[in-house]
Design an enzyme around this catalytic site. Structure first.
Site, PDB file in Angstrom:
ATOM      1  N   CYS A 158      -5.407  68.142  93.474  1.00  0.00           N
ATOM      2  CA  CYS A 158      -5.265  67.054  94.457  1.00  0.00           C
ATOM      3  C   CYS A 158      -3.839  66.540  94.627  1.00  0.00           C
ATOM      4  CB  CYS A 158      -6.213  65.905  94.142  1.00  0.00           C
ATOM      5  SG  CYS A 158      -5.918  65.117  92.557  1.00  0.00           S
ATOM      6  N   LYS A 198     -16.884  63.045  84.863  1.00  0.00           N
ATOM      7  CA  LYS A 198     -15.927  62.253  85.634  1.00  0.00           C
ATOM      8  C   LYS A 198     -16.659  61.692  86.841  1.00  0.00           C
ATOM      9  CE  LYS A 198     -11.617  62.613  88.193  1.00  0.00           C
ATOM     10  NZ  LYS A 198     -10.386  63.401  88.410  1.00  0.00           N
ATOM     11  N   ARG A 217      -3.928  56.954  92.539  1.00  0.00           N
ATOM     12  CA  ARG A 217      -3.642  57.732  93.746  1.00  0.00           C
ATOM     13  C   ARG A 217      -2.346  57.280  94.382  1.00  0.00           C
ATOM     14  NH1 ARG A 217     -10.012  58.239  95.489  1.00  0.00           N
ATOM     15  NH2 ARG A 217     -10.554  59.409  93.598  1.00  0.00           N
ATOM     16  N   GLU A 241     -23.704  67.862  82.565  1.00  0.00           N
ATOM     17  CA  GLU A 241     -22.330  68.297  82.851  1.00  0.00           C
ATOM     18  C   GLU A 241     -21.610  68.673  81.553  1.00  0.00           C
ATOM     19  OE1 GLU A 241     -20.448  69.033  85.261  1.00  0.00           O
ATOM     20  OE2 GLU A 241     -21.169  68.084  87.090  1.00  0.00           O
ATOM     21  N   LYS A 272     -14.763  59.607  81.785  1.00  0.00           N
ATOM     22  CA  LYS A 272     -13.861  58.857  82.644  1.00  0.00           C
ATOM     23  C   LYS A 272     -14.563  58.284  83.849  1.00  0.00           C
ATOM     24  CE  LYS A 272     -10.060  60.210  85.564  1.00  0.00           C
ATOM     25  NZ  LYS A 272      -9.281  61.284  86.067  1.00  0.00           N
TER      26      LYS A 272
HETATM   27  C1  PBG Z   1      -7.013  64.227  89.423  1.00  0.00           C
HETATM   28  C2  PBG Z   1      -7.133  63.006  88.592  1.00  0.00           C
HETATM   29  C3  PBG Z   1      -7.388  61.690  88.990  1.00  0.00           C
HETATM   30  C4  PBG Z   1      -7.286  60.904  87.849  1.00  0.00           C
HETATM   31  C5  PBG Z   1      -7.000  61.764  86.802  1.00  0.00           C
HETATM   32  N1  PBG Z   1      -6.940  63.060  87.275  1.00  0.00           N
HETATM   33  C6  PBG Z   1      -7.595  61.105  90.321  1.00  0.00           C
HETATM   34  C7  PBG Z   1      -8.826  61.324  91.066  1.00  0.00           C
HETATM   35  O1  PBG Z   1      -9.770  61.975  90.623  1.00  0.00           O
HETATM   36  O2  PBG Z   1      -8.843  60.835  92.197  1.00  0.00           O
HETATM   37  C8  PBG Z   1      -7.425  59.409  87.785  1.00  0.00           C
HETATM   38  C9  PBG Z   1      -6.737  58.766  86.638  1.00  0.00           C
HETATM   39  C10 PBG Z   1      -6.550  57.294  86.763  1.00  0.00           C
HETATM   40  O3  PBG Z   1      -7.089  56.628  87.667  1.00  0.00           O
HETATM   41  O4  PBG Z   1      -5.815  56.754  85.929  1.00  0.00           O
HETATM   42  N2  PBG Z   1      -8.172  64.701  89.980  1.00  0.00           N
END
Ligand code: PBG
Length: 329
Positions: free
Chosen positions: A124, A201, A211, A239, A254
Protein backbone atom coordinates in the site's frame (compact mmCIF):
# COMPACT_ATOMS: atom_id res chain seq x y z
CA UNK A 1 -12.17 -16.89 54.46
CA UNK A 2 -13.82 -13.57 54.25
CA UNK A 3 -13.25 -10.17 55.76
CA UNK A 4 -11.93 -9.52 58.41
CA UNK A 5 -9.71 -12.64 58.04
CA UNK A 6 -8.91 -11.88 54.43
CA UNK A 7 -7.77 -8.33 53.79
CA UNK A 8 -6.66 -7.79 50.18
CA UNK A 9 -5.11 -4.46 51.08
CA UNK A 10 -2.37 -6.16 53.15
CA UNK A 11 -0.36 -6.81 50.00
CA UNK A 12 -0.85 -3.30 48.67
CA UNK A 13 0.67 -1.48 51.63
CA UNK A 14 3.95 -0.41 50.07
CA UNK A 15 5.84 -0.60 46.79
CA UNK A 16 8.19 -3.49 47.66
CA UNK A 17 5.17 -5.64 48.56
CA UNK A 18 3.30 -4.58 45.47
CA UNK A 19 6.38 -5.33 43.33
CA UNK A 20 6.71 -8.78 44.91
CA UNK A 21 3.20 -9.84 43.96
CA UNK A 22 3.04 -8.07 40.59
CA UNK A 23 1.84 -10.51 37.93
CA UNK A 24 2.78 -8.73 34.72
CA UNK A 25 6.03 -7.05 33.73
CA UNK A 26 7.19 -4.99 30.82
CA UNK A 27 10.67 -5.31 29.42
CA UNK A 28 12.26 -2.94 26.89
CA UNK A 29 13.53 -5.89 24.86
CA UNK A 30 9.93 -6.78 24.03
CA UNK A 31 9.14 -3.32 22.65
CA UNK A 32 9.41 -2.72 18.91
CA UNK A 33 9.57 0.78 17.45
CA UNK A 34 8.06 1.50 14.01
CA UNK A 35 10.20 3.77 11.80
CA UNK A 36 9.18 5.52 8.58
CA UNK A 37 11.99 5.88 6.06
CA UNK A 38 11.84 8.61 3.42
CA UNK A 39 14.15 9.83 0.64
CA UNK A 40 16.68 12.62 1.14
CA UNK A 41 19.37 13.47 3.63
CA UNK A 42 19.15 15.10 7.02
CA UNK A 43 15.35 14.78 6.93
CA UNK A 44 13.47 14.50 10.20
CA UNK A 45 9.95 15.53 9.24
CA UNK A 46 7.30 15.52 11.97
CA UNK A 47 4.10 13.58 11.26
CA UNK A 48 1.42 16.08 12.18
CA UNK A 49 -1.17 13.59 13.40
CA UNK A 50 1.41 11.72 15.52
CA UNK A 51 3.31 14.03 17.87
CA UNK A 52 6.80 12.63 18.47
CA UNK A 53 6.80 10.53 15.27
CA UNK A 54 8.85 11.48 12.22
CA UNK A 55 9.66 10.52 8.65
CA UNK A 56 13.40 9.94 8.66
CA UNK A 57 15.85 9.93 5.80
CA UNK A 58 18.14 6.93 6.06
CA UNK A 59 21.03 8.81 7.73
CA UNK A 60 18.65 10.19 10.38
CA UNK A 61 16.99 6.81 10.84
CA UNK A 62 20.36 5.30 11.70
CA UNK A 63 20.86 7.96 14.40
CA UNK A 64 17.37 7.39 15.75
CA UNK A 65 17.96 3.62 15.78
CA UNK A 66 21.20 4.12 17.72
CA UNK A 67 19.37 6.15 20.36
CA UNK A 68 16.58 3.57 20.55
CA UNK A 69 19.11 0.75 20.87
CA UNK A 70 20.80 2.55 23.75
CA UNK A 71 17.50 2.37 25.65
CA UNK A 72 17.46 -1.39 25.17
CA UNK A 73 14.40 -1.72 22.96
CA UNK A 74 14.07 -5.00 21.10
CA UNK A 75 13.80 -3.97 17.49
CA UNK A 76 12.49 -1.81 14.70
CA UNK A 77 9.59 -2.28 12.31
CA UNK A 78 10.44 -0.54 9.05
CA UNK A 79 8.06 1.19 6.65
CA UNK A 80 8.96 3.14 3.54
CA UNK A 81 7.86 6.25 1.69
CA UNK A 82 9.13 5.72 -1.85
CA UNK A 83 10.04 8.47 -4.30
CA UNK A 84 7.51 7.24 -6.83
CA UNK A 85 4.52 4.90 -6.80
CA UNK A 86 3.03 2.73 -9.54
CA UNK A 87 0.46 0.01 -10.15
CA UNK A 88 2.99 -2.79 -9.57
CA UNK A 89 4.32 -1.36 -6.29
CA UNK A 90 7.84 -1.48 -7.71
CA UNK A 91 9.25 0.33 -4.68
CA UNK A 92 8.17 -2.54 -2.42
CA UNK A 93 10.39 -5.14 -4.10
CA UNK A 94 13.11 -3.15 -5.90
CA UNK A 95 16.63 -3.89 -4.69
CA UNK A 96 17.22 -0.18 -4.26
CA UNK A 97 13.82 0.45 -2.62
CA UNK A 98 13.80 2.84 0.30
CA UNK A 99 13.49 0.17 3.00
CA UNK A 100 16.04 -2.06 1.25
CA UNK A 101 18.55 0.81 1.29
CA UNK A 102 17.63 1.60 4.88
CA UNK A 103 18.23 -2.00 5.91
CA UNK A 104 21.70 -2.00 4.33
CA UNK A 105 22.58 1.19 6.21
CA UNK A 106 21.24 -0.14 9.51
CA UNK A 107 23.06 -3.44 8.99
CA UNK A 108 26.27 -1.50 8.51
CA UNK A 109 25.77 0.43 11.76
CA UNK A 110 26.22 -0.36 15.42
CA UNK A 111 22.55 -1.27 15.83
CA UNK A 112 22.88 -4.39 13.67
CA UNK A 113 23.89 -6.52 16.64
CA UNK A 114 21.43 -4.99 19.10
CA UNK A 115 18.10 -4.62 17.32
CA UNK A 116 15.89 -7.07 15.47
CA UNK A 117 15.22 -5.42 12.12
CA UNK A 118 11.71 -6.28 11.02
CA UNK A 119 10.55 -5.26 7.56
CA UNK A 120 6.85 -4.72 6.96
CA UNK A 121 5.80 -6.46 3.75
CA UNK A 122 2.91 -4.73 2.03
CA UNK A 123 2.19 -2.88 -1.19
CA UNK A 124 0.00 0.00 0.00
CA UNK A 125 2.85 2.47 0.55
CA UNK A 126 4.10 1.73 -2.97
CA UNK A 127 0.98 1.47 -5.14
CA UNK A 128 -0.33 4.55 -6.96
CA UNK A 129 -3.85 3.80 -5.67
CA UNK A 130 -2.88 3.01 -2.06
CA UNK A 131 -4.39 -0.48 -1.89
CA UNK A 132 -2.44 -3.42 -0.45
CA UNK A 133 -2.74 -5.47 -3.64
CA UNK A 134 -3.06 -5.36 -7.41
CA UNK A 135 -6.25 -3.58 -8.46
CA UNK A 136 -8.34 -4.84 -11.34
CA UNK A 137 -10.76 -2.22 -12.60
CA UNK A 138 -13.83 -3.06 -14.68
CA UNK A 139 -15.99 -0.03 -15.34
CA UNK A 140 -16.99 1.42 -11.97
CA UNK A 141 -16.13 -1.77 -10.17
CA UNK A 142 -12.79 -2.74 -8.81
CA UNK A 143 -11.33 -5.83 -7.24
CA UNK A 144 -8.15 -6.40 -5.23
CA UNK A 145 -6.64 -9.40 -6.96
CA UNK A 146 -5.48 -11.88 -4.38
CA UNK A 147 -3.37 -14.37 -6.31
CA UNK A 148 -1.66 -11.87 -8.59
CA UNK A 149 -0.63 -9.92 -5.49
CA UNK A 150 1.08 -12.93 -3.90
CA UNK A 151 3.90 -12.94 -6.41
CA UNK A 152 4.76 -9.31 -5.66
CA UNK A 153 4.59 -9.88 -1.91
CA UNK A 154 6.93 -12.86 -2.21
CA UNK A 155 9.30 -10.78 -4.30
CA UNK A 156 9.19 -8.02 -1.66
CA UNK A 157 9.87 -10.52 1.12
CA UNK A 158 12.96 -11.86 -0.62
CA UNK A 159 14.37 -8.46 -1.53
CA UNK A 160 13.95 -7.29 2.08
CA UNK A 161 15.63 -10.44 3.40
CA UNK A 162 18.45 -9.99 0.91
CA UNK A 163 18.89 -6.37 2.08
CA UNK A 164 19.31 -7.58 5.66
CA UNK A 165 15.87 -7.90 7.27
CA UNK A 166 16.07 -10.22 10.28
CA UNK A 167 12.33 -10.85 10.08
CA UNK A 168 9.74 -10.15 7.38
CA UNK A 169 6.24 -9.17 8.44
CA UNK A 170 3.42 -9.37 5.88
CA UNK A 171 0.59 -6.98 6.75
CA UNK A 172 -1.45 -7.09 3.53
CA UNK A 173 -4.06 -9.71 4.54
CA UNK A 174 -4.10 -11.51 1.17
CA UNK A 175 -4.95 -15.21 1.45
CA UNK A 176 -1.98 -17.51 1.02
CA UNK A 177 0.70 -14.83 1.37
CA UNK A 178 2.59 -16.55 4.16
CA UNK A 179 3.06 -19.72 2.08
CA UNK A 180 3.98 -17.68 -0.99
CA UNK A 181 6.61 -15.70 0.93
CA UNK A 182 7.94 -18.81 2.71
CA UNK A 183 8.36 -20.68 -0.61
CA UNK A 184 10.20 -17.82 -2.25
CA UNK A 185 12.43 -17.20 0.78
CA UNK A 186 13.39 -20.88 0.91
CA UNK A 187 14.04 -21.01 -2.80
CA UNK A 188 16.37 -18.02 -2.60
CA UNK A 189 18.36 -19.37 0.33
CA UNK A 190 16.63 -17.49 3.15
CA UNK A 191 15.24 -20.53 4.92
CA UNK A 192 16.44 -19.06 8.23
CA UNK A 193 14.47 -15.81 7.88
CA UNK A 194 11.40 -15.93 10.15
CA UNK A 195 7.97 -14.67 9.14
CA UNK A 196 5.99 -12.56 11.56
CA UNK A 197 2.50 -12.62 10.14
CA UNK A 198 -0.04 -9.94 10.90
CA UNK A 199 -2.44 -12.85 11.14
CA UNK A 200 -5.39 -11.05 12.65
CA UNK A 201 -5.51 -7.55 11.28
CA UNK A 202 -8.83 -5.81 11.56
CA UNK A 203 -10.14 -3.11 9.21
CA UNK A 204 -9.80 -0.29 11.70
CA UNK A 205 -10.37 3.43 11.95
CA UNK A 206 -7.34 3.47 14.23
CA UNK A 207 -4.95 3.24 11.26
CA UNK A 208 -5.90 6.79 10.22
CA UNK A 209 -2.80 8.65 11.42
CA UNK A 210 -0.48 5.96 9.99
CA UNK A 211 -1.84 6.63 6.53
CA UNK A 212 -0.63 10.21 6.91
CA UNK A 213 2.73 9.03 8.28
CA UNK A 214 3.22 6.52 5.46
CA UNK A 215 1.22 8.39 2.81
CA UNK A 216 -0.70 5.19 2.13
CA UNK A 217 -4.43 5.97 2.25
CA UNK A 218 -6.39 4.19 -0.50
CA UNK A 219 -7.52 6.68 -3.17
CA UNK A 220 -10.88 4.94 -3.53
CA UNK A 221 -12.86 2.42 -1.53
CA UNK A 222 -11.55 0.91 1.70
CA UNK A 223 -9.71 -2.18 2.94
CA UNK A 224 -12.73 -4.14 4.14
CA UNK A 225 -12.51 -6.78 1.42
CA UNK A 226 -9.15 -7.95 2.78
CA UNK A 227 -8.76 -6.78 6.39
CA UNK A 228 -10.99 -8.43 8.97
CA UNK A 229 -14.37 -7.36 10.29
CA UNK A 230 -13.90 -6.06 13.83
CA UNK A 231 -16.87 -8.08 15.04
CA UNK A 232 -15.22 -11.45 14.46
CA UNK A 233 -13.16 -13.24 17.08
CA UNK A 234 -13.69 -16.80 15.81
CA UNK A 235 -12.65 -15.79 12.31
CA UNK A 236 -9.48 -14.31 13.81
CA UNK A 237 -8.64 -17.75 15.23
CA UNK A 238 -9.04 -19.29 11.76
CA UNK A 239 -6.80 -16.63 10.23
CA UNK A 240 -4.10 -17.43 12.77
CA UNK A 241 -4.46 -21.17 12.30
CA UNK A 242 -4.10 -20.85 8.53
CA UNK A 243 -1.07 -18.57 8.76
CA UNK A 244 0.62 -21.04 11.11
CA UNK A 245 -0.13 -23.90 8.73
CA UNK A 246 1.42 -21.86 5.93
CA UNK A 247 4.59 -21.47 7.98
CA UNK A 248 4.31 -18.28 10.04
CA UNK A 249 6.82 -18.34 12.93
CA UNK A 250 5.13 -15.62 14.98
CA UNK A 251 1.87 -13.77 14.76
CA UNK A 252 0.93 -10.15 15.26
CA UNK A 253 -2.47 -8.91 16.41
CA UNK A 254 -3.64 -5.49 15.40
CA UNK A 255 -4.92 -3.06 16.60
CA UNK A 256 -4.23 -3.81 20.27
CA UNK A 257 -6.38 -1.94 22.76
CA UNK A 258 -9.77 -2.35 21.05
CA UNK A 259 -9.00 -6.08 20.55
CA UNK A 260 -7.54 -7.22 23.87
CA UNK A 261 -10.02 -10.10 24.01
CA UNK A 262 -8.75 -11.39 20.68
CA UNK A 263 -5.15 -11.27 21.93
CA UNK A 264 -6.16 -13.21 25.03
CA UNK A 265 -8.02 -15.85 22.99
CA UNK A 266 -5.04 -16.26 20.64
CA UNK A 267 -2.64 -16.57 23.57
CA UNK A 268 -4.68 -19.34 25.14
CA UNK A 269 -4.98 -21.25 21.91
CA UNK A 270 -1.64 -20.99 20.08
CA UNK A 271 1.81 -21.80 21.41
CA UNK A 272 3.74 -19.44 19.15
CA UNK A 273 5.16 -16.03 20.05
CA UNK A 274 2.38 -13.46 19.84
CA UNK A 275 2.88 -9.75 19.40
CA UNK A 276 0.39 -6.92 19.38
CA UNK A 277 0.59 -3.65 17.50
CA UNK A 278 -0.55 -0.58 19.41
CA UNK A 279 -1.39 1.29 16.21
CA UNK A 280 -1.18 4.92 15.19
CA UNK A 281 -4.70 5.89 16.28
CA UNK A 282 -4.19 4.38 19.72
CA UNK A 283 -1.02 6.46 20.03
CA UNK A 284 -2.52 9.65 18.64
CA UNK A 285 -5.61 9.64 20.82
CA UNK A 286 -3.40 9.36 23.88
CA UNK A 287 -1.09 12.10 22.61
CA UNK A 288 -4.10 14.33 21.98
CA UNK A 289 -5.21 13.88 25.59
CA UNK A 290 -1.65 14.42 26.86
CA UNK A 291 -1.43 17.63 24.85
CA UNK A 292 -4.53 18.95 26.57
CA UNK A 293 -3.41 17.91 30.01
CA UNK A 294 -6.31 15.47 30.32
CA UNK A 295 -4.21 12.39 31.04
CA UNK A 296 -0.92 11.90 32.87
CA UNK A 297 1.37 10.90 29.99
CA UNK A 298 3.71 8.46 31.66
CA UNK A 299 1.16 6.62 33.76
CA UNK A 300 -1.40 6.38 30.97
CA UNK A 301 1.21 5.18 28.46
CA UNK A 302 2.51 2.45 30.79
CA UNK A 303 -1.00 1.38 31.72
CA UNK A 304 -1.95 0.80 28.08
CA UNK A 305 1.22 -1.21 27.42
CA UNK A 306 0.66 -3.25 30.56
CA UNK A 307 -2.90 -4.00 29.49
CA UNK A 308 -1.67 -5.35 26.14
CA UNK A 309 0.98 -7.44 27.87
CA UNK A 310 -1.52 -8.75 30.41
CA UNK A 311 -3.94 -9.69 27.63
CA UNK A 312 -1.25 -12.06 26.37
CA UNK A 313 1.06 -10.26 23.97
CA UNK A 314 4.67 -11.34 24.41
CA UNK A 315 5.96 -8.33 22.52
CA UNK A 316 4.45 -4.99 21.57
CA UNK A 317 4.95 -2.83 18.51
CA UNK A 318 4.41 0.71 19.76
CA UNK A 319 5.28 4.30 18.88
CA UNK A 320 5.93 4.69 22.63
CA UNK A 321 8.78 2.14 22.55
CA UNK A 322 11.53 4.62 23.35
CA UNK A 323 9.53 6.60 25.89
CA UNK A 324 8.46 3.43 27.67
CA UNK A 325 11.99 2.03 27.62
CA UNK A 326 13.19 5.22 29.33
CA UNK A 327 10.68 4.66 32.11
CA UNK A 328 11.73 1.03 32.49
CA UNK A 329 15.44 1.80 32.53
C1 PBG B 1 0.18 -1.59 5.82
C2 PBG B 1 0.06 -1.27 7.26
C3 PBG B 1 -0.83 -0.40 7.89
C4 PBG B 1 -0.46 -0.36 9.23
C5 PBG B 1 0.62 -1.22 9.37
N1 PBG B 1 0.90 -1.80 8.14
C6 PBG B 1 -1.89 0.46 7.36
C7 PBG B 1 -3.14 -0.09 6.86
O1 PBG B 1 -3.41 -1.29 6.89
O2 PBG B 1 -3.92 0.74 6.38
C8 PBG B 1 -1.09 0.48 10.31
C9 PBG B 1 -0.20 0.78 11.46
C10 PBG B 1 -0.67 1.90 12.33
O3 PBG B 1 -1.80 2.41 12.21
O4 PBG B 1 0.13 2.31 13.18
N2 PBG B 1 -0.83 -2.35 5.28
Amino acid sequence: MEFPITRMRRLRRNEPLRAMVRETHLDPSALILPLFLCPGEGVRRPVESMPGVFNFSIDEAVKEAETAAAFGIGGLLLFGLPETKDEQATGAWADDGIVQRGLRALKGSSVAKKLVLIADVCLCEYTSHGHCGIVKQTGDEYEIENDATLELLARAGVSLARAGADVVAPSDMMDGRVAAIRDELDEEGFEQTPILSYAAKFASAFYGPFREAANSAPHFGDRRSYQMDGANLREAMREIELDLEEGADMILMKPAMPYLDVIRAAQERFDVPIGAYQVSGEYSMLQAAFGRGWLEPQRAMMETLLSIRRAGAGFIVTYFAQEAAKVLE
